[in-house]
Scaffold this active site. Structure first.
Site, PDB file in Angstrom:
ATOM      1  N   SER A   1      -4.082-126.352  -1.425  1.00  0.00           N
ATOM      2  CA  SER A   1      -4.693-126.204  -2.685  1.00  0.00           C
ATOM      3  C   SER A   1      -4.126-125.004  -3.407  1.00  0.00           C
ATOM      4  O   SER A   1      -4.457-124.793  -4.620  1.00  0.00           O
ATOM      5  CB  SER A   1      -6.222-126.009  -2.780  1.00  0.00           C
ATOM      6  OG  SER A   1      -6.504-124.908  -1.804  1.00  0.00           O
TER       7      SER A   1
ATOM      8  N   THR B   1     -23.803-142.735 -44.350  1.00  0.00           N
ATOM      9  CA  THR B   1     -24.322-143.349 -43.041  1.00  0.00           C
ATOM     10  C   THR B   1     -23.501-144.357 -43.062  1.00  0.00           C
ATOM     11  O   THR B   1     -23.342-145.350 -43.959  1.00  0.00           O
ATOM     12  CB  THR B   1     -25.956-143.572 -43.102  1.00  0.00           C
ATOM     13  OG1 THR B   1     -26.206-144.418 -44.239  1.00  0.00           O
ATOM     14  CG2 THR B   1     -26.890-142.326 -43.477  1.00  0.00           C
ATOM     15  N   HIS B   2     -23.333-144.884 -41.659  1.00  0.00           N
ATOM     16  CA  HIS B   2     -22.558-146.215 -41.477  1.00  0.00           C
ATOM     17  C   HIS B   2     -21.317-145.942 -42.247  1.00  0.00           C
ATOM     18  O   HIS B   2     -20.464-147.022 -42.444  1.00  0.00           O
ATOM     19  CB  HIS B   2     -23.407-147.523 -42.363  1.00  0.00           C
ATOM     20  CG  HIS B   2     -24.779-147.515 -41.576  1.00  0.00           C
ATOM     21  ND1 HIS B   2     -25.098-148.317 -40.448  1.00  0.00           N
ATOM     22  CD2 HIS B   2     -26.010-146.913 -42.155  1.00  0.00           C
ATOM     23  CE1 HIS B   2     -26.482-148.114 -40.430  1.00  0.00           C
ATOM     24  NE2 HIS B   2     -27.065-147.408 -41.404  1.00  0.00           N
TER      25      HIS B   2
ATOM     26  N   LYS C   1       5.641-138.454 -44.808  1.00  0.00           N
ATOM     27  CA  LYS C   1       4.366-138.264 -43.761  1.00  0.00           C
ATOM     28  C   LYS C   1       4.095-136.927 -43.705  1.00  0.00           C
ATOM     29  O   LYS C   1       4.787-136.105 -43.108  1.00  0.00           O
ATOM     30  CB  LYS C   1       4.633-139.054 -42.542  1.00  0.00           C
ATOM     31  CG  LYS C   1       4.764-140.591 -42.610  1.00  0.00           C
ATOM     32  CD  LYS C   1       3.327-141.257 -42.798  1.00  0.00           C
ATOM     33  CE  LYS C   1       2.209-140.996 -41.933  1.00  0.00           C
ATOM     34  NZ  LYS C   1       2.313-142.178 -40.894  1.00  0.00           N
TER      35      LYS C   1
ATOM     36  N   ASN D   1       1.098-135.731 -40.935  1.00  0.00           N
ATOM     37  CA  ASN D   1       0.073-136.455 -40.081  1.00  0.00           C
ATOM     38  C   ASN D   1      -0.801-135.323 -39.340  1.00  0.00           C
ATOM     39  O   ASN D   1      -0.484-134.254 -39.058  1.00  0.00           O
ATOM     40  CB  ASN D   1       1.005-137.132 -38.844  1.00  0.00           C
ATOM     41  CG  ASN D   1       1.701-138.200 -39.308  1.00  0.00           C
ATOM     42  OD1 ASN D   1       1.376-138.872 -40.222  1.00  0.00           O
ATOM     43  ND2 ASN D   1       2.955-138.338 -38.635  1.00  0.00           N
TER      44      ASN D   1
ATOM     45  N   GLN E   1     -12.985-129.376  -2.538  1.00  0.00           N
ATOM     46  CA  GLN E   1     -11.561-128.672  -2.733  1.00  0.00           C
ATOM     47  C   GLN E   1     -11.346-129.414  -4.214  1.00  0.00           C
ATOM     48  O   GLN E   1     -10.582-128.816  -4.845  1.00  0.00           O
ATOM     49  CB  GLN E   1     -10.619-128.858  -1.859  1.00  0.00           C
ATOM     50  CG  GLN E   1      -9.350-128.137  -2.331  1.00  0.00           C
ATOM     51  CD  GLN E   1      -8.516-128.040  -1.083  1.00  0.00           C
ATOM     52  OE1 GLN E   1      -8.763-127.365   0.105  1.00  0.00           O
ATOM     53  NE2 GLN E   1      -7.186-128.772  -0.885  1.00  0.00           N
TER      54      GLN E   1
ATOM     55  N   LYS F   1     -11.730-128.225  -8.217  1.00  0.00           N
ATOM     56  CA  LYS F   1     -11.094-127.499  -9.045  1.00  0.00           C
ATOM     57  C   LYS F   1     -10.146-127.814 -10.167  1.00  0.00           C
ATOM     58  O   LYS F   1     -10.283-127.238 -11.109  1.00  0.00           O
ATOM     59  CB  LYS F   1     -10.193-126.368  -8.107  1.00  0.00           C
ATOM     60  CG  LYS F   1     -10.586-125.803  -6.867  1.00  0.00           C
ATOM     61  CD  LYS F   1     -11.010-124.483  -6.839  1.00  0.00           C
ATOM     62  CE  LYS F   1     -11.679-124.309  -5.601  1.00  0.00           C
ATOM     63  NZ  LYS F   1     -12.277-125.363  -4.957  1.00  0.00           N
TER      64      LYS F   1
HETATM   65  N1  ARG Z   1      -9.618-124.634  -0.135  1.00  0.00           N
HETATM   66  C1  ARG Z   1     -10.766-124.756  -0.121  1.00  0.00           C
HETATM   67  C2  ARG Z   1     -11.684-125.343  -1.134  1.00  0.00           C
HETATM   68  O1  ARG Z   1     -11.079-125.267  -2.191  1.00  0.00           O
HETATM   69  C3  ARG Z   1     -11.483-123.370   0.586  1.00  0.00           C
HETATM   70  C4  ARG Z   1     -12.410-123.538   1.651  1.00  0.00           C
HETATM   71  C5  ARG Z   1     -12.056-124.273   2.699  1.00  0.00           C
HETATM   72  N2  ARG Z   1     -13.003-124.234   3.826  1.00  0.00           N
HETATM   73  C6  ARG Z   1     -12.831-125.040   4.915  1.00  0.00           C
HETATM   74  N3  ARG Z   1     -13.813-124.646   5.711  1.00  0.00           N
HETATM   75  N4  ARG Z   1     -11.802-125.927   4.924  1.00  0.00           N
HETATM   76  O2  ARG Z   1     -12.792-125.707  -1.004  1.00  0.00           O
END
Ligand code: ARG
Length: 453
Positions: free
Chosen positions: A20, A152-153, A280, A282, A319, A322
Site C-alpha cells: 500500500s 420551481t420545476h 465557443k 465553455n 487497507q 485509503k
Molecule cells: N497497510 C495496512 C492498512 O492500511 C496497515 C495495517 C496492516 N496490519 C496488518 N495486520 N496487516 O491497513
C-alpha cells in the site's frame, strides 16, 4: 518483519498485490508524529530509556526531512508507510529503532495515522468552505438590489433577489460546515494503545499520548478501535454532500452561461474554448465539478460496501479505505477552491435579468394574495388569477400589462392599487416573511452572514 515464523520468502506477486506504500506514503507526517508521541510515552513509562527516545525522535526527524526533500526511497517490499519508516529508523539508529514498535500494532497505528490525517483535512476543508461561503456573501452584497426570476420545476415561479439566491447557497454550505465539525468530534479520538485488538500487558499511558497529540478523548474499546472505520464513512458522507451541493451550483452555472439564459458571465481564465468552433466559451469547470460528484458518491458506496461483511476486528480489507478517502479529499478540495475563485470573478448580466422579468406572469401569486386581502378566499382567488393569466398569455402579454378594466373583468374588487402589487419590485418587497426574499429580510440575512464569515 515477520521472517521468524516463515520458511519461505513472500512471493513477488504477493508483495505487489498487498503493498500500500504507493498510496499510504501520503500519511508519512502523521505516522511520524504518532511515533514521536509513542516514543515519548515509552520513555516516560520506563519501557525505553530517555537516550533511546532521543535517538528515535532524532532519527524520525531526519527521515521526515528526507521524505520532504524527496530523497527517501520507499520500498514496496516493506509494504506500507509504517514499515518503511520503522525499517529506515532501525537501519539508521540500530537497536533503539527496533524498540519503537513496543506495545503497538500496525492496526492501531494505521487507525491513528488516518485519524490524524482526516482531522487535518477536515480543518482544511472547513477553511475552504469558509472561502466559498465568503464568495456567495460578496455576490449577495454586490447584487443586493438586483432581481432575478426564481424557479420551481425550472419554470419561472416568483421574482427573487439575486442576493437571496446567493444566500441560499451560503446556508447550504453552512450545514456542510456543521457536518464536518460534527464528524470531527468522532475523528478526534485517540486509537493508539488498542494494539493489535486486545490492548497490551505493557504499562502504557494512553492519556499521555492523547495529550501529546492533542486528542480530547481516548477510545474506549480496543476491539472497536482497530475495527472502526465509521469515522471515514462519515467524513466521506459529509464530503459527498458537499460535492453534490457543488454539483447543483455547477448545474445552475452551466444553465446560466448558456445563450438561452445568459444570466451570468464567467471570467475567461475559468473557461475553455473549442478546438474547432472559434466562438465557443465553455463552462468546463462547473461541468467537471458536476461530473466529479460521481467519483465522490462512488467512494462513499465503496466504503460502505467494504465494511458491510467484515467480522471483528482488523481485516486487511480495511487497507482499501485509503484510496477512496484520499481521492475524496483531493476532489472536494480542488472543487471547493476552484468554485470559490470562479464565483469571485462571476458577474450577473443585470440588463438581461431585468429584461426577462416582465415575462412569465411571475406576479400571479401576488395578485391572488391581493384578492385575499379583499376578502376573497384563496382558492377562489387562485382560480380568478388563473383565468387572468390564461387571458394574458393568449395575447402574448404579462398580467402586469393588463388594463384595470381588463383585470376588473375577472374580479370587480380590483382597484388602481393593484399595479403596485403586480410590479416586480412590489412583489419582491412584499415577501417579508421570516426567511423570505423581501429586501429588508435579505438585508438582515446578509448582515448576519457578513458577521459570521
Ligand atoms: N497497510 C495496512 C492498512 O492500511 C496497515 C495495517 C496492516 N496490519 C496488518 N495486520 N496487516 O491497513
Amino acid at each position: 518483519m515477520w521472517g521468524g515464523r516463515f520458511a519461505e520468502k513472500t512471493a513477488a506477486s504477493v508483495e505487489a498485490f498487498t503493498a500500500s506504500i504507493h498510496f499510504d506514503c501520503r500519511l508519512y507526517r502523521h505516522d511520524i508524529a504518532g511515533s514521536r508521541a509513542h516514543a515519548a510515552m515509552l520513555a516516560r513509562q520506563g519501557l525505553i530509556s530517555d537516550q533511546e527516545r532521543d535517538q528515535i525522535i532524532a532519527g524520525l526527524n531526519e527521515i521526515e526531512g528526507e521524505i520532504e526533500r524527496g530523497e527517501f526511497i520507499f520500498r514496496p517490499e516493506l509494504e506500507d508507510i509504517h514499515m518503511n519508516i520503522e525499517k529506515a529508523l532501525a537501519q539508521r539508529i540500530g537497536p533503539a529503532g527496533e524498540k519503537l514498535h513496543t506495545a503497538r500494532s500496525r492496526n492501531d497505528q494505521v487507525a491513528l495515522d488516518l485519524r490524524l490525517y482526516l482531522r487535518e483535512e477536515c480543518r482544511r476543508l472547513l477553511g475552504l468552505l469558509g472561502g466559498l461561503r465568503g464568495a456567495f456573501v460578496a455576490l449577495a452584497r454586490r447584487y443586493r438590489h438586483t432581481v432575478m426570476p426564481g424557479y420551481t420545476h425550472l419554470q419561472r415561479a416568483q421574482p427573487v433577489l439575486v442576493a437571496h439566491h446567493m444566500l441560499a447557497y451560503y446556508e447550504m454550505f453552512g450545514r456542510d460546515k456543521q457536518r464536518l465539525h460534527d464528524c470531527l468530534k468522532r475523528i478526534n479520538v485517540l486509537p493508539l494503545g488498542a494494539a493489535a485488538l486486545a490492548g497490551t500487558g505493557l504499562p502504557i499511558d494512553r492519556e499521555f499520548v492523547a495529550r501529546e497529540l492533542d486528542f480530547p478523548e481516548v477510545s474506549a474499546n480496543s476491539m472497536d478501535t482497530v475495527a472502526d472505520r465509521d469515522f471515514v464513512v462519515e467524513f466521506v458522507g459529509a464530503a459527498a454532500l458537499i460535492q453534490v451541493h457543488l454539483s447543483r451550483l455547477a448545474e445552475e452555472l452551466v444553465l446560466w452561461t448558456s445563450e438561452e439564459f445568459s444570466f451570468v458571465t464567467l471570467p475567461d481564465a475559468f473557461c475553455t474554448g473549442s478546438s474547432i468552433m472559434p466562438q465557443k466559451k465553455n463552462p468546463d469547470i462547473p461541468e467537471l465539478v458536476r461530473g466529479k460528484s460521481g467519483r465522490v458518491i462512488g467512494h462513499l458506496m465503496a466504503l460502505l460496501t467494504l465494511l458491510k461483511g467484515l467480522p471483528m476486528t482488523y481485516n486487511r480489507d480495511l487497507q482499501e479505505d485509503k484510496e477512496p478517502v484520499f481521492d475524496t479529499v483531493d476532489t472536494v478540495s480542488a472543487s471547493l477552491a476552484l468554485m470559490a475563485e470562479l464565483l469571485a470573478g462571476m458577474r450577473f448580466n443585470e440588463e438581461r435579468l431585468a429584461a426577462g422579468l416582465g415575462r412569465g406572469c411571475m406576479t400571479a401569486t401576488d395578485l391572488a394574495d391581493y384578492l385575499v386581502k379583499k376578502q376573497i378566499p384563496f382558492r377562489q382567488a387562485h382560480a380568478i388569477v388563473g383565468r387572468a393569466v390564461a387571458y394574458a398569455l393568449e395575447q402574448g402579454r404579462d398580467i402586469a400589462e393588463l388594463t384595470l378594466a381588463e383585470l376588473q373583468g375577472f374580479a370587480p374588487a380590483i382597484d388602481e392599487d393593484v399595479f403596485a402589487v403586480l410590479s416586480i419590485e412590489g412583489s419582491v418587497n412584499s415577501r417579508n416573511s421570516l426567511g423570505g426574499t423581501g429586501g429588508a429580510r435579505v438585508e438582515e440575512a446578509l448582515a448576519r452572514a457578513e458577521r459570521e464569515i
